[in-house]
Design a protein around this motif. Structure first.
Motif, PDB file in Angstrom:
ATOM      1  N   LYS A 230      -3.043  34.431  11.600  1.00 25.77           N
ATOM      2  CA  LYS A 230      -2.027  33.945  10.579  1.00 25.77           C
ATOM      3  C   LYS A 230      -2.098  34.400   9.425  1.00 25.77           C
ATOM      4  CE  LYS A 230      -1.090  29.867  13.674  1.00 25.77           C
ATOM      5  NZ  LYS A 230      -0.781  28.216  13.777  1.00 25.77           N
ATOM      6  N   ASP A 231      -3.450  34.407   8.801  1.00 27.56           N
ATOM      7  CA  ASP A 231      -3.658  34.844   7.468  1.00 27.56           C
ATOM      8  C   ASP A 231      -4.734  36.045   7.582  1.00 27.56           C
ATOM      9  OD1 ASP A 231      -4.154  35.277   4.605  1.00 27.56           O
ATOM     10  OD2 ASP A 231      -5.006  33.149   4.407  1.00 27.56           O
ATOM     11  N   PRO A 232      -4.274  37.096   7.546  1.00 27.34           N
ATOM     12  CA  PRO A 232      -5.308  38.249   7.695  1.00 27.34           C
ATOM     13  C   PRO A 232      -6.079  38.795   6.610  1.00 27.34           C
ATOM     14  CG  PRO A 232      -2.981  39.120   8.345  1.00 27.34           C
ATOM     15  CD  PRO A 232      -3.122  37.551   7.955  1.00 27.34           C
ATOM     16  N   THR A 233      -5.714  37.841   5.473  1.00 27.39           N
ATOM     17  CA  THR A 233      -6.672  38.167   4.128  1.00 27.39           C
ATOM     18  C   THR A 233      -7.899  37.435   4.575  1.00 27.39           C
ATOM     19  OG1 THR A 233      -5.719  36.259   3.117  1.00 27.39           O
ATOM     20  CG2 THR A 233      -4.712  38.361   2.841  1.00 27.39           C
TER      21      THR A 233
ATOM     22  N   VAL B  85       2.491  53.098  14.036  1.00 25.34           N
ATOM     23  CA  VAL B  85       2.584  51.783  14.526  1.00 25.34           C
ATOM     24  C   VAL B  85       4.083  51.522  15.081  1.00 25.34           C
ATOM     25  CG1 VAL B  85       3.257  50.948  12.320  1.00 25.34           C
ATOM     26  CG2 VAL B  85       1.917  49.260  14.090  1.00 25.34           C
ATOM     27  N   ARG B  86       3.995  50.581  15.997  1.00 24.61           N
ATOM     28  CA  ARG B  86       5.324  50.125  16.623  1.00 24.61           C
ATOM     29  C   ARG B  86       5.350  48.458  16.404  1.00 24.61           C
ATOM     30  NH1 ARG B  86       7.965  50.967  22.719  1.00 24.61           N
ATOM     31  NH2 ARG B  86       9.981  50.114  22.098  1.00 24.61           N
ATOM     32  N   VAL B  87       6.080  48.030  15.562  1.00 29.13           N
ATOM     33  CA  VAL B  87       6.233  46.689  15.265  1.00 29.13           C
ATOM     34  C   VAL B  87       7.321  45.746  16.265  1.00 29.13           C
ATOM     35  CG1 VAL B  87       6.733  44.963  13.370  1.00 29.13           C
ATOM     36  CG2 VAL B  87       6.107  47.169  12.646  1.00 29.13           C
ATOM     37  N   ASP B  88       6.542  44.774  16.881  1.00 29.83           N
ATOM     38  CA  ASP B  88       7.317  43.948  17.660  1.00 29.83           C
ATOM     39  C   ASP B  88       8.214  44.703  18.716  1.00 29.83           C
ATOM     40  OD1 ASP B  88       6.011  41.633  16.629  1.00 29.83           O
ATOM     41  OD2 ASP B  88       7.445  41.604  14.970  1.00 29.83           O
TER      42      ASP B  88
ATOM     43  N   ASN C  74       4.298  35.637  10.093  1.00 29.87           N
ATOM     44  CA  ASN C  74       5.406  34.808   9.656  1.00 29.87           C
ATOM     45  C   ASN C  74       6.689  35.418   9.485  1.00 29.87           C
ATOM     46  OD1 ASN C  74       3.217  32.846   9.590  1.00 29.87           O
ATOM     47  ND2 ASN C  74       2.336  33.447   7.758  1.00 29.87           N
ATOM     48  N   GLY C  75       7.229  36.047  10.245  1.00 34.09           N
ATOM     49  CA  GLY C  75       8.580  36.581  10.223  1.00 34.09           C
ATOM     50  C   GLY C  75       8.515  37.672   9.068  1.00 34.09           C
TER      51      GLY C  75
ATOM     52  N   TYR D 207       3.658  41.362   2.063  1.00 33.11           N
ATOM     53  CA  TYR D 207       4.521  41.015   3.130  1.00 33.11           C
ATOM     54  C   TYR D 207       6.071  41.318   2.372  1.00 33.11           C
ATOM     55  CZ  TYR D 207       0.504  38.396   4.909  1.00 33.11           C
ATOM     56  OH  TYR D 207      -0.769  38.062   5.224  1.00 33.11           O
ATOM     57  N   ARG D 208       6.806  41.796   3.647  1.00 35.79           N
ATOM     58  CA  ARG D 208       8.022  42.218   3.086  1.00 35.79           C
ATOM     59  C   ARG D 208       8.974  41.766   4.264  1.00 35.79           C
ATOM     60  NH1 ARG D 208       8.216  46.237  -1.141  1.00 35.79           N
ATOM     61  NH2 ARG D 208      10.237  46.859  -0.192  1.00 35.79           N
ATOM     62  N   ASP D 209      10.312  41.680   3.823  1.00 43.59           N
ATOM     63  CA  ASP D 209      11.469  41.500   4.716  1.00 43.59           C
ATOM     64  C   ASP D 209      11.927  42.617   5.485  1.00 43.59           C
ATOM     65  OD1 ASP D 209      11.338  38.504   4.336  1.00 43.59           O
ATOM     66  OD2 ASP D 209      12.585  38.853   2.531  1.00 43.59           O
TER      67      ASP D 209
END
Length: 359
Positions: free
Chosen positions: A276-279, A130-133, A192-193, A209-211
Motif C-alpha cells: 500500500k505504501d511502497p516507499t 509494463v502493463r498496468v491493471d 490507491n487508484g 503518483y499521478r492520475d
C-alpha cells in the motif's frame, strides 16, 4: 532402570528438537540457465553487431517478450525484439530494430553521458516494459540519450505489440532538462487508484503518483538521487532500481543495482516493499542475489556488470532477465515462494553454482 531410559530418551528428543530448531532455512538461490547468454550480438545485423543487453520483458498470453538494447558500429542504441515460450530459449528474434529514439537535432552527437552509459552515441537505453491493471496498453520507460541522459516514456497498444505493428506513441521526456536520470519504473498496478512511478532509491524510495501518464513538454517529475554510502552492508553505493516491481503476497519485489568498495562490479540485491505504501522497505537482502562470476558476465564492453531490467513470474517460477558486461542477455531462475521465504527471513542469499536445464 526404566526412569533412566526415559531420561535418556527425553534428552535425545530435546537434542533433536534443538538441532532441528537451529537448522538454517534455505538461502536465496538464483540458478543461471545453461543456455546463457540467451541473446548475443549478431554480426550479420549491423545495428546489433557489437552489444545486445539490458532487456525490458513482458509476459503476455504465456509468452515472454523481450525488447533488448543493441548497439552497432554507428554507435546508436536501438531496441530489438525477441520472444520465448519457455523463458530460456528464443522462439523468434527479429532481424531489424523495433524502436529508436530520434534526437531533437536528428544528428549523431557525441555525449560523454551516453558513452559512459553503455557505449552509445545516443538513442534509447535500458527499456522497462509494463502493463498496468490489464489495460490494452504497454508502457515503456527508458533512458533517452539526447544531449544528456533523461527518462523517456512511450506506449504501444497490446494488440499492435503482439502483431508486431510497431506503432509507438511519440515519446515524451519526463525528467527535467539538464539533469541526469535513469532507472525509472512504472508499477504494474495502480496504487490507491493512481499510477505510480518509482524514480529513485537513494537516499530513500521516491515515488510519483499521478492520475494519468499523459505528459506535455513542460511536465516533469522532480527527482533526487544522492547521498553518501550506506554503512555496514554490501550495498554501500546504490545505483538504481532494476526491473519493474513484481507484486507478491508479501509485498512488491524490487531488484536493484549496487556496489561495495569494488566499483568495477555491479551486483544485484532484492527488496520487499509495502503493497500500500511502497516507499516502506519491509525486507532487504543481506547479500547480493546476483553477482558477476560467469565468463559472459566478465567478458564484454563492461566486464563485471550484471544489470537486471526485467522479471516475470511464470508457472510459479521467478525468471530474472539481466544484461551481462553490457554485451549479452541472460536469465536466472528461482521458485518464487522459496525466494520470498528466504528474503523474508533475511537469510544471506547465495548464487547456486549449477545451471538450470531446459525441460
Amino acid at each position: 532402570m526404566v526412569k533412566i531410559l526415559k531420561k535418556k530418551v527425553a534428552k535425545k528428543a530435546v537434542k533433536k528438537a534443538v538441532k532441528k530448531a537451529k537448522k538454517p532455512a534455505k538461502p536465496i538461490i538464483l540458478v543461471k540457465s545453461e543456455q546463457n547468454p540467451i541473446i548475443s550480438p549478431r554480426q550479420e545485423n549491423d545495428w546489433e553487431a557489437w552489444q545486445t543487453f539490458n532487456p525490458g520483458v513482458i509476459l503476455l498470453d504465456g509468452k515472454i517478450h523481450f525488447l533488448y538494447r543493441a548497439i552497432g558500429p554507428d554507435g546508436i542504441s536501438r531496441l530489438g525484439y525477441a520472444v520465448s515460450s519457455d523463458g530460456l530459449t528464443l522462439d523468434e528474434r527479429l532481424p531489424y530494430p523495433v524502436y529508436e529514439h530520434k534526437t531533437k537535432s536528428g544528428e549523431r552527437v557525441f555525449s560523454i553521458y551516453s558513452y559512459l552509459s553503455g557505449g552509445s552515441f545516443g538513442g534509447a537505453e535500458d527499456p522497462r516494459l509494463v502493463r498496468v491493471d490489464e489495460e490494452d496498453v504497454l508502457y515503456m520507460t527508458y533512458t533517452a540519450c539526447d544531449n544528456g541522459l533523461r527518462v523517456g516514456l512511450t506506449s504501444i497498444k497490446v494488440d499492435d505489440f503482439q502483431s508486431k505493428k510497431w506503432q509507438w506513441k511519440p515519446p515524451v521526456l519526463i525528467s527535467p532538462p539538464d539533469e541526469v536520470h535513469k532507472n525509472w519504473l512504472i508499477f504494474p498496478e495502480k496504487i490507491n487508484g493512481r499510477y505510480a512511478i518509482l524514480h529513485s532509491i537513494k537516499p530513500n524510495i521516491q515515488i510519483e503518483y499521478r492520475d494519468s501518464l499523459e505528459f506535455d513538454n513542460s511536465d516533469y517529475i522532480s527527482s533526487f538521487h544522492g547521498g553518501g554510502p550506506r554503512k555496514n552492508c554490501w550495498d554501500k553505493w546504490l545505483r538504481g532500481a532494476g526491473a519493474p516491481p513484481v507484486k507478491t503476497k508479501d509485498g512488491w519485489l524490487l531488484f536493484y543495482h549496487a556496489m561495495d568498495n569494488d566499483w568495477s562490479k555491479y551486483k544485484v540485491g532484492a527488496m520487499l516493499l509495502d503493497l500500500k505504501d511502497p516507499t516502506k522497505i519491509l525486507r532487504r537482502s543481506k547479500e547480493p542475489v546476483l553477482v558477476p562470476e560467469k565468463f559472459y558476465e566478465n567478458d564484454g564492453y563492461k566486464p563485471g556488470v550484471v544489470y537486471v531490467s526485467g522479471a516475470v513470474v511464470k508457472d510459479g517460477n521467478l525468471l530474472v532477465y539481466y544484461g551481462c558486461s553490457d554485451s549479452y542477455v541472460s536469465v536466472a531462475y528461482a521458485p518464487l515462494e522459496e525466494f520470498l521465504e528466504a528474503l523474508k527471513k533475511e537469510i544471506e542469499p547465495k548464487l547456486k553454482l549449477k545451471t538450470l536445464k531446459k525441460k
